[in-house]
Scaffold this motif. Structure first.
Motif, PDB file in Angstrom:
ATOM      1  N   LEU A  14       1.589   9.970  -0.862  1.00 25.84           N
ATOM      2  CA  LEU A  14       0.217  10.221  -1.337  1.00 25.84           C
ATOM      3  C   LEU A  14      -0.791  10.515  -0.281  1.00 25.84           C
ATOM      4  O   LEU A  14      -1.407  11.421  -0.173  1.00 25.84           O
ATOM      5  CB  LEU A  14      -0.218   9.136  -2.184  1.00 25.84           C
ATOM      6  N   LYS A  15      -0.535   9.849   0.911  1.00 27.59           N
ATOM      7  CA  LYS A  15      -1.331   9.998   1.947  1.00 27.59           C
ATOM      8  C   LYS A  15      -1.057  11.319   2.649  1.00 27.59           C
ATOM      9  O   LYS A  15      -2.125  12.051   2.950  1.00 27.59           O
ATOM     10  CB  LYS A  15      -1.023   8.924   3.038  1.00 27.59           C
ATOM     11  N   ARG A  16       0.067  11.837   2.531  1.00 27.51           N
ATOM     12  CA  ARG A  16       0.307  13.305   3.000  1.00 27.51           C
ATOM     13  C   ARG A  16      -0.022  14.318   2.131  1.00 27.51           C
ATOM     14  O   ARG A  16      -0.654  15.114   2.528  1.00 27.51           O
ATOM     15  CB  ARG A  16       1.877  13.426   3.280  1.00 27.51           C
ATOM     16  N   LEU A  17      -0.072  13.924   0.882  1.00 30.44           N
ATOM     17  CA  LEU A  17      -0.675  14.940   0.056  1.00 30.44           C
ATOM     18  C   LEU A  17      -2.168  15.102   0.179  1.00 30.44           C
ATOM     19  O   LEU A  17      -2.648  16.204  -0.088  1.00 30.44           O
ATOM     20  CB  LEU A  17      -0.521  14.345  -1.519  1.00 30.44           C
ATOM     21  N   GLU A  18      -2.720  13.997   0.302  1.00 32.97           N
ATOM     22  CA  GLU A  18      -4.306  14.096   0.540  1.00 32.97           C
ATOM     23  C   GLU A  18      -4.670  15.036   1.875  1.00 32.97           C
ATOM     24  O   GLU A  18      -5.367  15.492   2.022  1.00 32.97           O
ATOM     25  CB  GLU A  18      -4.838  12.388   0.957  1.00 32.97           C
ATOM     26  N   GLY A  19      -3.822  14.529   2.981  1.00 37.74           N
ATOM     27  CA  GLY A  19      -4.062  15.607   4.145  1.00 37.74           C
ATOM     28  C   GLY A  19      -3.757  16.875   4.035  1.00 37.74           C
ATOM     29  O   GLY A  19      -4.458  17.888   4.671  1.00 37.74           O
ATOM     30  N   ILE A  20      -2.744  17.335   3.007  1.00 33.93           N
ATOM     31  CA  ILE A  20      -2.465  18.868   2.762  1.00 33.93           C
ATOM     32  C   ILE A  20      -3.580  19.296   1.889  1.00 33.93           C
ATOM     33  O   ILE A  20      -4.327  20.342   2.288  1.00 33.93           O
ATOM     34  CB  ILE A  20      -1.170  18.890   1.835  1.00 33.93           C
ATOM     35  N   CYS A  21      -4.192  18.375   0.992  1.00 33.19           N
ATOM     36  CA  CYS A  21      -5.390  18.866   0.290  1.00 33.19           C
ATOM     37  C   CYS A  21      -6.741  19.380   1.162  1.00 33.19           C
ATOM     38  O   CYS A  21      -7.487  20.296   1.043  1.00 33.19           O
ATOM     39  CB  CYS A  21      -5.832  18.025  -0.795  1.00 33.19           C
ATOM     40  N   ARG A  22      -6.803  18.222   2.171  1.00 32.44           N
ATOM     41  CA  ARG A  22      -7.946  18.409   3.189  1.00 32.44           C
ATOM     42  C   ARG A  22      -7.716  19.521   3.894  1.00 32.44           C
ATOM     43  O   ARG A  22      -8.649  20.276   4.319  1.00 32.44           O
ATOM     44  CB  ARG A  22      -8.106  17.139   4.029  1.00 32.44           C
ATOM     45  N   GLU A  48      17.760  19.002  -5.241  1.00 33.07           N
ATOM     46  CA  GLU A  48      17.688  17.559  -5.438  1.00 33.07           C
ATOM     47  C   GLU A  48      16.819  17.031  -4.320  1.00 33.07           C
ATOM     48  O   GLU A  48      16.119  16.101  -4.653  1.00 33.07           O
ATOM     49  CB  GLU A  48      18.882  17.183  -5.896  1.00 33.07           C
ATOM     50  N   HIS A  49      17.209  17.326  -3.281  1.00 37.44           N
ATOM     51  CA  HIS A  49      16.582  16.581  -1.963  1.00 37.44           C
ATOM     52  C   HIS A  49      15.688  17.250  -1.378  1.00 37.44           C
ATOM     53  O   HIS A  49      15.061  16.887  -0.179  1.00 37.44           O
ATOM     54  CB  HIS A  49      17.732  16.293  -1.058  1.00 37.44           C
ATOM     55  N   THR A  50      15.131  18.392  -2.040  1.00 38.17           N
ATOM     56  CA  THR A  50      13.855  19.100  -1.186  1.00 38.17           C
ATOM     57  C   THR A  50      12.494  18.249  -1.368  1.00 38.17           C
ATOM     58  O   THR A  50      12.341  17.663  -2.552  1.00 38.17           O
ATOM     59  CB  THR A  50      13.580  20.450  -1.806  1.00 38.17           C
ATOM     60  N   ASP A  51      11.857  17.852  -0.233  1.00 33.60           N
ATOM     61  CA  ASP A  51      10.691  16.993  -0.779  1.00 33.60           C
ATOM     62  C   ASP A  51       9.663  18.063  -1.250  1.00 33.60           C
ATOM     63  O   ASP A  51       9.385  19.094  -0.892  1.00 33.60           O
ATOM     64  CB  ASP A  51      10.116  16.585   0.914  1.00 33.60           C
ATOM     65  N   THR A  52       9.033  17.418  -2.094  1.00 30.80           N
ATOM     66  CA  THR A  52       8.077  18.287  -3.004  1.00 30.80           C
ATOM     67  C   THR A  52       6.946  18.558  -2.028  1.00 30.80           C
ATOM     68  O   THR A  52       6.585  19.775  -2.258  1.00 30.80           O
ATOM     69  CB  THR A  52       7.554  17.484  -4.177  1.00 30.80           C
ATOM     70  N   LEU A  53       6.472  17.923  -0.999  1.00 27.11           N
ATOM     71  CA  LEU A  53       5.279  18.094  -0.266  1.00 27.11           C
ATOM     72  C   LEU A  53       5.840  19.277   0.640  1.00 27.11           C
ATOM     73  O   LEU A  53       5.098  20.169   1.201  1.00 27.11           O
ATOM     74  CB  LEU A  53       4.913  17.060   0.179  1.00 27.11           C
ATOM     75  N   TYR A  94       7.796  21.792   0.126  1.00 22.51           N
ATOM     76  CA  TYR A  94       7.790  22.866  -0.680  1.00 22.51           C
ATOM     77  C   TYR A  94       6.486  23.400  -0.876  1.00 22.51           C
ATOM     78  O   TYR A  94       5.956  24.467  -0.983  1.00 22.51           O
ATOM     79  CB  TYR A  94       8.487  22.466  -2.039  1.00 22.51           C
ATOM     80  N   PHE A  95       5.592  22.260  -1.251  1.00 23.51           N
ATOM     81  CA  PHE A  95       4.065  22.714  -1.601  1.00 23.51           C
ATOM     82  C   PHE A  95       3.523  23.243  -0.287  1.00 23.51           C
ATOM     83  O   PHE A  95       2.760  24.433  -0.401  1.00 23.51           O
ATOM     84  CB  PHE A  95       3.322  21.557  -1.997  1.00 23.51           C
ATOM     85  N   GLU A  96       3.666  22.668   0.815  1.00 14.34           N
ATOM     86  CA  GLU A  96       3.090  23.275   2.162  1.00 14.34           C
ATOM     87  C   GLU A  96       3.659  24.589   2.427  1.00 14.34           C
ATOM     88  O   GLU A  96       2.785  25.489   2.938  1.00 14.34           O
ATOM     89  CB  GLU A  96       3.432  22.125   3.159  1.00 14.34           C
ATOM     90  N   LYS A  97       4.854  25.039   2.221  1.00 18.25           N
ATOM     91  CA  LYS A  97       5.723  26.020   2.398  1.00 18.25           C
ATOM     92  C   LYS A  97       4.828  27.075   1.628  1.00 18.25           C
ATOM     93  O   LYS A  97       4.363  28.029   2.039  1.00 18.25           O
ATOM     94  CB  LYS A  97       6.902  26.005   2.152  1.00 18.25           C
TER      95      LYS A  97
END
Ligand SMILES: Cc1ncc(COP(=O)(O)O)c(C=O)c1O
Length: 248
Positions: A47-55, A3-8, A10-13
């Motif tokens: 959202l900002k962090r997601l943008e950074g991961i995408c870049r 429940e408390h896992t940050d989705t980003l 997880y995505f980055e991992k």
């Protein structure tokens, strides 16, 4: 995922796990506020962090602004609040400003691989909707008067929804308010309770939808141009219905 896992996290991992078997995706497509998903609001830092991961991974960031765009969240594009720059944007719904069918896809010019005339279809280029969309853009979006008014009305709905959520909670029906701008909802946890509220509202002349996996979110997507008088009348009807359901 816990429940408390940050989705980003997880995505980055997943992206950086070289033996994970996951190909780097071509794009990430998200709504900054999920409409049908239940008014789930993506945090601005998220959202900002997601943008950074995408870049960092050369992944296209695609914002589906079909429901949250065109001013719904209090800015023309919903991602403006986060100060991010997507690669591709989809827009539709009130884009024509007049209820006419009209949708478009915006993209960075270098992503546009179509040659002139290559991307076509029977119903493309509805001229009347283009005229009304241009008029709406000129009328509402050449200064910040309209967006400030949407934000002001959004705060009215937010405050009233918070009170209604607190009322339900006090009566043993846990509820919470969420949203951005004039895209707001009350999560009443149960689809049955949400249905009772919206059915009662319908009996009193108010059409209000639900969304979420179980239809558990009473969702306000009133016209951005609604008068204060109509908005308050709608909120009064909803309050009466919520209170009736809470005391059943
Ligand atoms: C967020 C979102 N994306 C896409 C769509 C589909 O839009 P269209 O019917 O224009 O393809 C909808 C429709 O409700 C939507 O809410």
């Amino acid at each position: 995922m816990g429940e408390h896992t940050d989705t980003l996290d997880y995505f980055e991992k997943l992206l950086s796990d070289k033996s994970g078997g996951l190909d780097i995706p071509a794009g990430v497509i998200i709504e900054t506020v999920q409409g049908e998903g239940g008014i789930n609001v993506a945090g601005l830092e998220w959202l900002k962090r997601l943008e950074g991961i995408c870049r960092a991974h050369d992944i296209l960031l695609i914002i589906d602004d079909i429901q949250a765009g065109c001013g719904r969240t209090g800015k023309f594009f919903s991602f403006e609040h986060a100060g991010i720059t997507p690669d591709i944007i989809t827009n539709s719904k009130s884009l024509s400003g007049f209820g006419l069918p009209f949708a478009h896809v915006l993209m960075r010019p270098e992503l546009d691989k179509w040659k002139p005339g290559q991307y076509n279809g029977t119903f493309r280029g509805f001229s009347l909707a283009m005229v009304t969309a241009t008029a709406a853009l000129k009328k509402y979006w050449t200064n910040d008067t309209f967006e400030r008014d949407v934000q002001r009305k959004g705060r009215i709905v937010e405050e009233r929804f918070q009170k209604l959520a607190a009322h339900l909670t006090e009566h043993g029906m846990p509820a919470s308010e969420r949203g951005r701008g004039l895209m707001r909802g009350i999560d009443v946890v149960s689809g049955d309770i949400a249905d009772k509220i919206t059915s009662k509202a319908f009996e009193h002349g108010l059409v209000i939808e639900t969304s979420g996996q179980d239809g558990e979110v009473v969702k306000c997507l009133c016209p951005l141009t609604i008068s204060d008088e109509d908005l308050l009348e709608g909120l009064d009807i909803l309050e009466m219905c919520v209170k009736a359901v809470a005391s059943e």
